[in-house]
Write a protein that holds these residues in place. Structure first.
Motif, PDB file in Angstrom:
ATOM      1  N   ASN A 143       0.838  -1.197   0.000  1.00  0.00           N
ATOM      2  CA  ASN A 143       0.000   0.000   0.000  1.00  0.00           C
ATOM      3  C   ASN A 143       0.874   1.249   0.000  1.00  0.00           C
ATOM      4  N   ALA A 144       0.228   2.398  -0.110  1.00  0.00           N
ATOM      5  CA  ALA A 144       0.960   3.661  -0.222  1.00  0.00           C
ATOM      6  C   ALA A 144       1.798   3.957   1.017  1.00  0.00           C
ATOM      7  N   PHE A 145       1.317   3.537   2.199  1.00  0.00           N
ATOM      8  CA  PHE A 145       2.075   3.772   3.433  1.00  0.00           C
ATOM      9  C   PHE A 145       3.379   2.978   3.426  1.00  0.00           C
ATOM     10  N   GLU A 146       3.285   1.696   3.053  1.00  0.00           N
ATOM     11  CA  GLU A 146       4.474   0.841   3.013  1.00  0.00           C
ATOM     12  C   GLU A 146       5.470   1.340   1.973  1.00  0.00           C
ATOM     13  N   LEU A 147       4.942   1.724   0.819  1.00  0.00           N
ATOM     14  CA  LEU A 147       5.814   2.205  -0.252  1.00  0.00           C
ATOM     15  C   LEU A 147       6.529   3.486   0.156  1.00  0.00           C
ATOM     16  N   LEU A 187       4.793  13.437   3.575  1.00  0.00           N
ATOM     17  CA  LEU A 187       3.928  12.658   2.693  1.00  0.00           C
ATOM     18  C   LEU A 187       3.145  11.608   3.478  1.00  0.00           C
ATOM     19  N   ILE A 188       3.813  10.965   4.434  1.00  0.00           N
ATOM     20  CA  ILE A 188       3.127   9.989   5.282  1.00  0.00           C
ATOM     21  C   ILE A 188       1.994  10.656   6.054  1.00  0.00           C
ATOM     22  N   ASN A 189       2.267  11.832   6.621  1.00  0.00           N
ATOM     23  CA  ASN A 189       1.247  12.543   7.394  1.00  0.00           C
ATOM     24  C   ASN A 189       0.081  12.973   6.515  1.00  0.00           C
ATOM     25  N   VAL A 190       0.366  13.370   5.277  1.00  0.00           N
ATOM     26  CA  VAL A 190      -0.709  13.733   4.352  1.00  0.00           C
ATOM     27  C   VAL A 190      -1.577  12.522   4.060  1.00  0.00           C
ATOM     28  N   LEU A 191      -0.955  11.366   3.903  1.00  0.00           N
ATOM     29  CA  LEU A 191      -1.714  10.141   3.669  1.00  0.00           C
ATOM     30  C   LEU A 191      -2.626   9.822   4.847  1.00  0.00           C
ATOM     31  N   ASP A 216      -3.805   7.568  -4.135  1.00  0.00           N
ATOM     32  CA  ASP A 216      -3.223   8.152  -2.925  1.00  0.00           C
ATOM     33  C   ASP A 216      -2.105   9.136  -3.261  1.00  0.00           C
ATOM     34  N   TYR A 217      -1.247   8.745  -4.171  1.00  0.00           N
ATOM     35  CA  TYR A 217      -0.118   9.609  -4.533  1.00  0.00           C
ATOM     36  C   TYR A 217      -0.575  10.852  -5.297  1.00  0.00           C
ATOM     37  N   ASN A 218      -1.628  10.713  -6.100  1.00  0.00           N
ATOM     38  CA  ASN A 218      -2.160  11.884  -6.799  1.00  0.00           C
ATOM     39  C   ASN A 218      -2.664  12.923  -5.814  1.00  0.00           C
ATOM     40  N   ILE A 219      -3.306  12.444  -4.748  1.00  0.00           N
ATOM     41  CA  ILE A 219      -3.814  13.356  -3.719  1.00  0.00           C
ATOM     42  C   ILE A 219      -2.653  14.006  -2.985  1.00  0.00           C
TER      43      ILE A 219
END
Length: 246
Positions: free
Chosen positions: A83-87, A209-213, A167-170
């Motif tokens: 997922n986006a967090f792991e990546l 970026l993690i916090n934004v997610l 997720d990354y687009n956001i």
């Protein structure tokens, strides 16, 4: 760098051909010479692509026989579970060390190219392309093939699932000014050839970026709660059961 990007495009094209059944499991890929002619590249470039496909467990090279497509179902499950967090966490760890090494190896010419990506971001010109190029220049400036491979593989994971793409687009569209400021800090640390500061600046970038997610996740959870409450309110509202007279 263009040759490197071409090499990965060949990998992506062959993977797509495998996925659509053009090269089914157990089949043999065309000979190196034919692939070189098909993609209009040198045979060494094809060899690099085959090595990458073998590392990704898409093919198996049998000496004296050829290159065969293998069943990579196990790998597909593993990749799809990222997922986006792991990546983002993995990128922070790897690209932090890439930045530290690059601080010692980056050239004046590469720094100039890196600065050019900042100008693109500031002018809002192809921001996503500028972001990819920024990180790519840093990775390639290490002159370390293993780190470059790690970087390329992680970047390809960005397009491995619709969830990660969304997720990354956001994240990328949240605040370009902050992204620009963080990239500028990384650039300045690299310009000063300060390994510790380059690593720290890269970690700060990915930490935001993690916090934004997480902020996005919280917002989605709140919206879902509001949606359910609204539905329940309509369901249990007395006004919907009887006509209340004032």
């Amino acid at each position: 760098m263009k040759n490197r990007r071409l090499f990965w495009r060949i990998v992506d094209t062959i993977e797509a051909s495998i996925a659509c059944g053009e090269y089914p499991v157990g089949s043999r890929l065309p000979p190196e010479r034919e692939l070189a002619e098909k993609f209009e590249v040198s045979r060494p470039t094809i060899r690099e692509a085959i090595i990458a496909l073998e590392v990704r467990e898409k093919v198996e090279v049998k000496t004296g026989s050829g290159v065969y497509v293998v069943n990579n179902q196990k790998q597909s499950v593993s990749v799809n579970s990222v997922n986006a967090f792991e990546l983002t966490q993995a990128r922070a760890l790897v690209e932090g060390e890439i930045a530290a090494l690059a601080a010692k190896t980056i050239t004046a010419e590469e720094l100039e190219k890196l600065h050019g990506t900042l100008v693109m971001m500031k002018d809002m010109q192809n921001v996503e392309e500028a972001d990819e190029l920024f990180h790519q220049i840093i990775a390639y400036s290490t002159r370390n093939g293993a780190l470059i491979n790690l970087f390329e593989n992680m970047w390809s994971l960005r397009s491995s699932s619709n969830e990660i793409i969304e997720d990354y687009n956001i994240v990328c569209s949240t605040d370009n000014n902050k992204t620009l400021a963080e990239h500028t800090a990384i650039y300045e640390a690299l310009s000063a050839h300060d390994a510790a500061e380059a690593r720290l600046a890269m970690h700060k970038h990915f930490n935001r970026l993690i916090n934004v997610l997480f902020d996005k996740l919280e917002q989605q959870a709140l919206e879902e709660v509001r949606r359910k409450n609204s539905a329940n309110r309509d369901l249990y509202s007395i006004e919907n059961l009887v006509k209340i007279k004032g």
